[in-house]
Motif scaffolding. Structure first.
Motif, mmCIF file in Angstrom:
data_model
loop_
_atom_site.group_PDB
_atom_site.id
_atom_site.type_symbol
_atom_site.label_atom_id
_atom_site.label_comp_id
_atom_site.label_asym_id
_atom_site.label_seq_id
_atom_site.Cartn_x
_atom_site.Cartn_y
_atom_site.Cartn_z
ATOM 1 N N ASP A 125 12.259 34.778 58.677
ATOM 2 C CA ASP A 125 12.293 34.441 60.096
ATOM 3 C C ASP A 125 10.848 34.410 60.610
ATOM 4 N N PRO A 126 10.343 33.218 61.004
ATOM 5 C CA PRO A 126 8.946 33.123 61.434
ATOM 6 C C PRO A 126 8.598 34.072 62.591
ATOM 7 N N ALA A 127 9.561 34.370 63.473
ATOM 8 C CA ALA A 127 9.284 35.291 64.591
ATOM 9 C C ALA A 127 9.026 36.702 64.065
ATOM 10 N N SER A 128 9.798 37.108 63.065
ATOM 11 C CA SER A 128 9.592 38.433 62.460
ATOM 12 C C SER A 128 8.266 38.459 61.685
ATOM 13 N N LEU A 129 7.902 37.310 61.085
ATOM 14 C CA LEU A 129 6.614 37.222 60.374
ATOM 15 C C LEU A 129 5.461 37.445 61.350
ATOM 16 N N ASP A 153 11.555 27.842 56.057
ATOM 17 C CA ASP A 153 11.030 27.055 57.184
ATOM 18 C C ASP A 153 9.544 26.747 56.980
ATOM 19 N N MET A 154 9.226 25.875 56.003
ATOM 20 C CA MET A 154 7.838 25.748 55.553
ATOM 21 C C MET A 154 6.873 25.284 56.633
ATOM 22 N N ALA A 187 2.160 26.603 59.412
ATOM 23 C CA ALA A 187 1.360 26.491 60.646
ATOM 24 C C ALA A 187 0.894 27.869 61.109
ATOM 25 N N LEU A 188 1.812 28.835 61.103
ATOM 26 C CA LEU A 188 1.449 30.189 61.531
ATOM 27 C C LEU A 188 0.370 30.771 60.612
ATOM 28 N N ALA A 221 -1.803 29.100 58.687
ATOM 29 C CA ALA A 221 -3.084 28.396 58.838
ATOM 30 C C ALA A 221 -3.844 28.981 60.023
ATOM 31 N N LYS A 222 -3.111 29.248 61.112
ATOM 32 C CA LYS A 222 -3.714 29.799 62.327
ATOM 33 C C LYS A 222 -4.288 31.204 62.071
ATOM 34 N N GLU A 223 -3.596 31.967 61.228
ATOM 35 C CA GLU A 223 -3.993 33.361 60.989
ATOM 36 C C GLU A 223 -4.915 33.514 59.773
ATOM 37 N N GLY A 224 -5.198 32.412 59.071
ATOM 38 C CA GLY A 224 -6.046 32.506 57.878
ATOM 39 C C GLY A 224 -5.368 33.200 56.706
ATOM 40 N N ILE A 225 -4.061 32.977 56.579
ATOM 41 C CA ILE A 225 -3.264 33.598 55.509
ATOM 42 C C ILE A 225 -2.803 32.475 54.573
ATOM 43 N N TRP A 226 -2.799 32.690 53.255
ATOM 44 C CA TRP A 226 -2.302 31.636 52.361
ATOM 45 C C TRP A 226 -0.842 31.890 51.991
ATOM 46 N N VAL A 227 -0.190 30.803 51.576
ATOM 47 C CA VAL A 227 1.259 30.848 51.340
ATOM 48 C C VAL A 227 1.566 30.678 49.853
ATOM 49 N N LEU A 228 2.321 31.639 49.322
ATOM 50 C CA LEU A 228 2.799 31.596 47.944
ATOM 51 C C LEU A 228 4.321 31.481 48.012
#
Ligand SMILES: *Cc1c(COP(=O)(O)O)cnc(C)c1O
Length: 384
Positions: free
Chosen positions: A125-129, A157-158, A163-164, A166-173
């Motif tokens: 859930d992106p809100a919980s992330l 929900d890619m 997007a979230l 990229a904004k926070e400077g976190i990479w996605v695995l």
């Protein structure tokens, strides 16, 4: 008359949860020949089939680079090592997933932070992330990566997650252990995140005859670092070690098996889709059927329903020799090995509710309509 007698005596022949023998009936001869070829050439480690599989998977997924490896777990741990994730770093993971998703974070020496999931898709859930990122900062940890899981075969929900991050400077695995073959906005799994990991464990949609996995990325530099890690941090030759690594190669025999299975894989995914649609139509009134968002597809690694009488469904079907599985009755954040790790603010109420309500029904491309009807009738009886 014979027909009536047959109908009044429902079959009690055990139905397999996943039927790998049915697939062997279709391509077993070809797989055996492919294995025999490896036995004859003897290149058991990094033989030609391994490179061929990597090329074929890159073409199939749309990712530029594919690194095959020894398991889905290693496919997750190799990129974490290659990116230098470790002590003081926070990595965000769902708790409603297989243990490996959180395990690799702890193995890398970083802190997993557990995130809640969406009740319809079972995915992050992106809100919980967003709340979890605040939790990390409050604890003095550096938000480094997120591992969204495509649970039961449906991509997470890619767009929102990318997007979230990229904004926070976190990479996605992306943990695509259950979803290889699925699409999101017509892009295949493997090309949806900076790095994607999948598993070829035998019961996964694209399964080998043993352990295996693969990492997908468009980042050439990262790909080269991962090739070193796969073989003990070996550099240009075996006498040079450029980093700390693993023994994480895919066996040539497994690559040979997977090449044969890849030939029929899209067809098998279509069969799974037809079976899922038939389940939806027939089970809709009795239980809550799984929801796939309109902009994506699922490969139906599991067909997972929700019901308040889940335990009754499990026991009634079991009595009729219909196997079920509960993924996951005990989420990771309550497990003894993981309960000390932090959770996103707001806790994980959806995860906890799902763990009491979900149950997965038999699902594989060769499930017959007769067996499916027997399963449906038993679920309807249990849920009524
Ligand atoms: C199966 C699975 C893994 C691990 O894959 P292995 O090949 O068994 O190591 C990781 N994550 C998820 C979500 C899985 O289902």
């Amino acid at each position: 008359m014979a027909e009536t007698a047959h109908q009044s005596l429902p079959s009690t022949k055990p139905i397999p949860f996943i039927d790998l023998q049915a697939q062997r009936a279709r391509i077993g001869t070809r797989i055996d020949a492919a294995i025999a070829k490896v036995l004859a050439h003897g290149g058991f480690i990094m033989g030609p089939e391994v490179m061929e599989l990597e090329r074929r998977l890159a073409k199939h997924s749309g990712a530029k680079f594919v690194l095959s490896c020894s398991s889905g777990t290693d496919a997750l741990v190799i990129p974490l090592m290659a990116k230098g994730v470790g002590h003081g770093d926070a990595v965000f993971v769902p708790s409603f997933t297989f243990t490996a998703t959180a395990e690799v974070v702890a193995l890398a020496g970083a802190t997993p932070i557990f995130i809640d999931v969406h009740p319809d898709t079972f995915n992050l859930d992106p809100a919980s992330l967003a709340r979890g990122i605040l939790t990390a900062r409050r604890l003095g940890l550096k938000p480094r990566a997120v591992i969204p899981v495509d649970l039961f075969g449906q991509p997470a929900d890619m767009d929102k997650i990318n997007a979230l991050c990229a904004k926070e400077g976190i990479w996605v695995l992306a943990d695509a252990a259950q979803s290889y073959g699925a699409r999101y906005k017509n892009i295949r799994v493997g090309a949806l995140a900076e790095v994607t990991a999948t598993s070829f464990y035998p019961s996964k949609p694209l399964g080998a005859y043993g352990d295996g996995g693969a990492v997908f990325t468009d980042d050439e530099d990262l790909y080269h670092r991962m090739t070193h890690i796969r073989v003990h941090g070996q550099g240009k030759n075996r006498n040079e070690n450029v980093c700390v690594g693993l023994t994480a190669r895919l066996d040539t025999i497994q690559a040979a098996v997977l090449l044969e299975k890849l030939d029929i894989f899209d067809d098998e995914c279509a069969a799974r889709q037809r079976i899922a649609e038939r389940y939806h139509q027939r089970l809709g009134g009795a239980v809550i059927t799984p929801k796939v968002r309109t902009d994506r597809s699922s490969v139906w690694a599991q067909y997972t329903i929700k019901s308040k009488v889940r335990d009754k469904i499990v026991s009634l079907l079991g009595a009729e020799k219909i196997p079920t599985s509960v993924f996951y009755p005990k989420p990771i954040h309550v497990q003894p090995a993981y309960r000390a790790f932090p959770q996103a603010e707001g806790g994980l109420p959806v995860t906890e509710a799902l763990s009491r309500e979900v149950v997965s029904l038999p699902m594989h491309p060769y499930l017959s309509e007769a067996d499916q009807d027997r399963i449906v009738a038993a679920v309807q009886r249990a849920a009524s």
